[in-house]
Design a protein around this motif. Sequence first.
Motif, PDB file in Angstrom:
ATOM      1  N   ALA A 259      62.891  67.400  31.923  1.00 19.09           N
ATOM      2  CA  ALA A 259      62.946  66.101  31.236  1.00 19.09           C
ATOM      3  C   ALA A 259      63.666  66.159  29.885  1.00 19.09           C
ATOM      4  CB  ALA A 259      61.539  65.535  31.058  1.00 19.09           C
ATOM      5  N   ALA A 260      63.474  67.234  29.137  1.00 20.26           N
ATOM      6  CA  ALA A 260      64.109  67.326  27.816  1.00 20.26           C
ATOM      7  C   ALA A 260      65.627  67.334  27.950  1.00 20.26           C
ATOM      8  CB  ALA A 260      63.631  68.581  27.083  1.00 20.26           C
ATOM      9  N   ASN A 261      66.110  68.150  28.853  1.00 17.52           N
ATOM     10  CA  ASN A 261      67.541  68.260  29.100  1.00 17.52           C
ATOM     11  C   ASN A 261      68.111  66.954  29.673  1.00 17.52           C
ATOM     12  OD1 ASN A 261      70.094  69.487  29.476  1.00 17.52           O
ATOM     13  ND2 ASN A 261      69.539  70.061  31.554  1.00 17.52           N
ATOM     14  N   LEU A 262      67.399  66.357  30.627  1.00 21.34           N
ATOM     15  CA  LEU A 262      67.876  65.115  31.254  1.00 21.34           C
ATOM     16  C   LEU A 262      67.853  63.947  30.270  1.00 21.34           C
ATOM     17  CD1 LEU A 262      66.222  65.545  34.748  1.00 21.34           C
ATOM     18  CD2 LEU A 262      68.655  65.730  34.194  1.00 21.34           C
ATOM     19  N   GLY A 263      66.846  63.918  29.410  1.00 26.88           N
ATOM     20  CA  GLY A 263      66.793  62.864  28.395  1.00 26.88           C
ATOM     21  C   GLY A 263      67.995  62.950  27.467  1.00 26.88           C
ATOM     22  N   LEU A 264      68.320  64.173  27.056  1.00 24.40           N
ATOM     23  CA  LEU A 264      69.493  64.370  26.193  1.00 24.40           C
ATOM     24  C   LEU A 264      70.768  63.974  26.930  1.00 24.40           C
ATOM     25  CD1 LEU A 264      70.526  65.274  23.437  1.00 24.40           C
ATOM     26  CD2 LEU A 264      70.717  67.597  24.368  1.00 24.40           C
ATOM     27  N   LYS A 265      70.881  64.373  28.199  1.00 25.80           N
ATOM     28  CA  LYS A 265      72.052  63.982  29.005  1.00 25.80           C
ATOM     29  C   LYS A 265      72.191  62.469  29.083  1.00 25.80           C
ATOM     30  CE  LYS A 265      73.228  67.486  32.398  1.00 25.80           C
ATOM     31  NZ  LYS A 265      72.983  68.027  33.724  1.00 25.80           N
ATOM     32  N   LEU A 266      71.062  61.794  29.253  1.00 20.66           N
ATOM     33  CA  LEU A 266      71.056  60.331  29.312  1.00 20.66           C
ATOM     34  C   LEU A 266      71.670  59.757  28.037  1.00 20.66           C
ATOM     35  CD1 LEU A 266      70.139  57.473  30.265  1.00 20.66           C
ATOM     36  CD2 LEU A 266      67.908  57.999  29.278  1.00 20.66           C
ATOM     37  N   PHE A 267      71.201  60.228  26.887  1.00 18.59           N
ATOM     38  CA  PHE A 267      71.704  59.679  25.620  1.00 18.59           C
ATOM     39  C   PHE A 267      73.152  60.077  25.353  1.00 18.59           C
ATOM     40  CE2 PHE A 267      67.538  58.142  25.025  1.00 18.59           C
ATOM     41  CZ  PHE A 267      67.669  57.088  24.145  1.00 18.59           C
ATOM     42  N   LEU A 268      73.530  61.279  25.717  1.00 13.05           N
ATOM     43  CA  LEU A 268      74.935  61.680  25.537  1.00 13.05           C
ATOM     44  C   LEU A 268      75.831  60.803  26.407  1.00 13.05           C
ATOM     45  CD1 LEU A 268      74.581  65.578  25.382  1.00 13.05           C
ATOM     46  CD2 LEU A 268      74.884  63.979  23.473  1.00 13.05           C
ATOM     47  N   ARG A 269      75.350  60.449  27.588  1.00  9.55           N
ATOM     48  CA  ARG A 269      76.105  59.557  28.490  1.00  9.55           C
ATOM     49  C   ARG A 269      76.205  58.155  27.879  1.00  9.55           C
ATOM     50  NH1 ARG A 269      79.734  58.274  31.346  1.00  9.55           N
ATOM     51  NH2 ARG A 269      79.591  57.584  33.492  1.00  9.55           N
ATOM     52  N   ILE A 270      75.108  57.673  27.304  1.00 10.00           N
ATOM     53  CA  ILE A 270      75.116  56.354  26.646  1.00 10.00           C
ATOM     54  C   ILE A 270      76.168  56.343  25.537  1.00 10.00           C
ATOM     55  CG2 ILE A 270      73.800  54.823  25.098  1.00 10.00           C
ATOM     56  CD1 ILE A 270      71.261  55.701  26.716  1.00 10.00           C
ATOM     57  N   PHE A 271      76.182  57.398  24.702  1.00 10.06           N
ATOM     58  CA  PHE A 271      77.107  57.441  23.569  1.00 10.06           C
ATOM     59  C   PHE A 271      78.546  57.663  24.020  1.00 10.06           C
ATOM     60  CE2 PHE A 271      73.220  59.111  21.110  1.00 10.06           C
ATOM     61  CZ  PHE A 271      72.772  57.809  20.878  1.00 10.06           C
ATOM     62  N   GLU A 272      78.714  58.269  25.175  1.00 12.05           N
ATOM     63  CA  GLU A 272      80.059  58.445  25.744  1.00 12.05           C
ATOM     64  C   GLU A 272      80.604  57.075  26.177  1.00 12.05           C
ATOM     65  OE1 GLU A 272      81.498  60.253  29.950  1.00 12.05           O
ATOM     66  OE2 GLU A 272      80.124  61.549  28.824  1.00 12.05           O
TER      67      GLU A 272
END
Length: 163
Positions: A29-42
Motif C-alpha cells: 500500500a505504501a508504494n502503491l499510494g506513492l505511485k498513485l500520487f506520482l501519476r496524479i502529478f504527472e
Amino acid sequence: MAHSGAAEVFTEEQEALVLKSWNAMKKDAANLGLKLFLRIFEIAPSATRLFSFLRDSDVPLDKNPKLKRHAMSVFVMTCESAVQLRKAGKVTVRETTLKRLGASHFKYGVVNEHFEVTRFALLDTIKEAVPDMWCPEMKAAWGEAYNKLVAAIKEEMKPIPSP
C-alpha cells in the motif's frame, strides 16, 4: 443515463473483485499510494500546489516523507472504503473524517477535474498492481467505489463552521 450516487447498487460481484484485488495490493500500500500520487502529478503537475507540504519543499516528490505518508493514508482509506461499500450500503469513512476531508478539499480548492484525474490515476495504479486480475468488471467496480467516496466527500465540501 446519469449516475446518481444512491441509485447505483454495489453488487456482490463488484465487492468480490475489489476485495480480491485489495487483498493482493494491501502489503504494498505504501508504494502503491506513492505511485498513485506520482501519476496524479504527472497528469496534472499543478496539483502539487494543493499540498502545503509540497509548496516549499526541495525534496523530490518520490522521496518526500510527508507525501509518502499522505499517499499511503489516502490509498488505504480509498481501498478500505471500497471493500466496506456493499456490506454497509454506503461509504463507511467515519463521519468526522468525512467532514474533515470535505472541509480540507474545499479549503484547498479541489475541483471536479482533480477528482477525475485522481480516478483515472487510481484505476491506472490498480491495473498496474494486479495486471493478471484486471478486467473491465474490476475497472467498473473500483470506478463505482471511487465515485461513491467522492460523492460523500463532495457532500461535505464546505467550510467548517466556527465554534
